[in-house]
Design an enzyme around this catalytic site. Structure first.
Site, PDB file in Angstrom:
ATOM      1  CG  ASP A   1      -9.644  -0.076   5.115  1.00 13.09           C
ATOM      2  OD1 ASP A   1      -9.475  -0.563   3.982  1.00 13.09           O
ATOM      3  OD2 ASP A   1      -8.853  -0.243   6.059  1.00 13.09           O
TER       4      ASP A   1
ATOM      5  CD  GLN B   1      -3.545  -4.236   6.556  1.00  7.62           C
ATOM      6  OE1 GLN B   1      -3.695  -3.195   5.937  1.00  7.62           O
ATOM      7  NE2 GLN B   1      -3.921  -5.397   6.060  1.00  7.62           N
TER       8      GLN B   1
ATOM      9  CE  LYS C   1      -3.850  -2.424   2.189  1.00  3.24           C
ATOM     10  NZ  LYS C   1      -4.651  -2.722   3.376  1.00  3.24           N
TER      11      LYS C   1
HETATM   12  N1  GUN Z   1      -6.908  -6.816   6.286  1.00  3.21           N
HETATM   13  C1  GUN Z   1      -7.258  -7.588   5.236  1.00  3.21           C
HETATM   14  N2  GUN Z   1      -7.841  -6.845   4.272  1.00  3.21           N
HETATM   15  C2  GUN Z   1      -7.855  -5.572   4.731  1.00  3.21           C
HETATM   16  C3  GUN Z   1      -8.313  -4.346   4.186  1.00  3.21           C
HETATM   17  O1  GUN Z   1      -8.846  -4.252   3.077  1.00  3.21           O
HETATM   18  N3  GUN Z   1      -8.149  -3.256   4.975  1.00  3.21           N
HETATM   19  C4  GUN Z   1      -7.572  -3.324   6.199  1.00  3.21           C
HETATM   20  N4  GUN Z   1      -7.474  -2.204   6.906  1.00  3.21           N
HETATM   21  N5  GUN Z   1      -7.135  -4.439   6.735  1.00  3.21           N
HETATM   22  C5  GUN Z   1      -7.277  -5.559   5.998  1.00  3.21           C
END
Ligand code: GUN
Length: 296
Positions: A127, A104, A60
């Site tokens: 998100d 996350q 990311k």
């Molecule tokens: N963990 C697995 N997929 C995601 C996601 O799309 N966003 C976040 N913040 N954590 C995750």
């Protein structure tokens, strides 16, 4: 570049190519915003030492760098408490230079995920996990939408998959994928069925579907003869087999013989999740700049 490989039985949906297109759009939008003095900024919070999460976060941050989005990482130990996480999120929420906040998941054991996510202001919730954003989606007025389902919608649009009046089956009911996915398809006028671990006669439900989105986390679960000839199949699964190879929730070789179009794993949905995160960050930055400029 074609985003579909037309030589195979099912058309392969090239998520990497479609994500590259979104990246190019984001890069152009960021350049335009920067020239007006606005640099979109994403704050990323990574707590604990889950190896998969560390890789996701690294990807990311790299995608931010490649598109001109500023990113600030906050890496915290596995001993971090809910209270400490909330204090950090509150600080980021109050910082006008931060436009998007990504916490996350999963958080370390013992942390109250709902309590932490509730502290992310909906306007910075890139998100799309905050109840206010999920609620907006549920009433058909989406604001920031969860990245993976938003990415699936873009894949369906780029492959000219008709949704108006189509029968869509979503396999899985998670907050991150299944639920928002079902709402997005409903908002696009599909007739949506959500299947999950308690669904009876699941194969029969799938056989009626024009569009299948599989997000249940069970390797190669969806069988070829569950797919209606001509259906479009999107595989959100990302499972690691004992021998280390990655596979989706769909039995790829079997389903390929039935479907009109199918996403591979890897290289299908995965790249779209990050692309939509960037897109959401730009959208959030623009919306916050507009709100600040508005007279009260
Ligand atoms: N963990 C697995 N997929 C995601 C996601 O799309 N966003 C976040 N913040 N954590 C995750």
């Amino acid at each position: 570049m074609s985003t579909i490989d037309r030589h195979s039985t099912a058309q392969l949906i090239d998520g990497k190519a479609i994500a590259a297109k979104v990246h190019a759009e984001v890069r152009a939008e960021v350049a335009a915003l920067r020239s007006q003095g606005l640099t979109p900024c994403l704050a990323v919070v990574l707590a604990g030492d889950d190896p998969a999460s560390a890789i996701y976060v690294r990807n990311k941050v790299r995608a931010c760098e490649a598109t001109g989005v500023q990113s600030v990482s906050h890496v915290l130990p596995a001993t971090t408490t809910t209270r400490e996480l909330i204090a950090l999120v509150d600080r980021l929420a109050a910082d006008p230079a931060v436009h998007g906040i990504l916490v996350q998941l999963p958080l370390p054991p013992g942390c109250d995920t709902d309590a932490v996510l509730a502290c992310v202001p909906p306007a910075k919730d890139v998100d799309g996990f905050h109840p206010a954003n999920l609620g907006a989606l549920a009433i058909g007025t989406p604001a920031l939408v969860a990245c993976t389902p938003a990415g699936v919608m873009r894949l369906l649009a780029e492959t000219d998959t008709p949704l108006d009046g189509a029968r869509a089956v979503v396999l899985g009911r998670s907050r991150i994928v299944g639920r928002p996915m079902a709402l997005l398809l409903l908002n696009a006028n599909a007739t949506v069925t959500v299947c999950h671990s308690r669904t009876r006669a699941l194969a029969d439900e799938l056989r009626r579907a024009d569009v299948v989105v599989a997000a249940i986390g069970r390797p190669r679960f969806v069988q070829g003869d569950w797919i209606r000839p001509g259906a479009t199949v999107i595989d959100v699964g990302m499972n690691r087999l004992p021998d280390g190879t990655l596979c989706g929730d769909v039995d790829f070789d079997a389903v390929r013989a039935h479907a009109r179009a199918l996403t591979p794993v890897p290289g299908g949905v995965g790249p779209m999740t990050i692309a939509m995160l960037l897109s959401n960050t730009v959208r959030a930055a623009r919306a916050q700049a507009t709100t600040e400029a508005r007279p009260r």
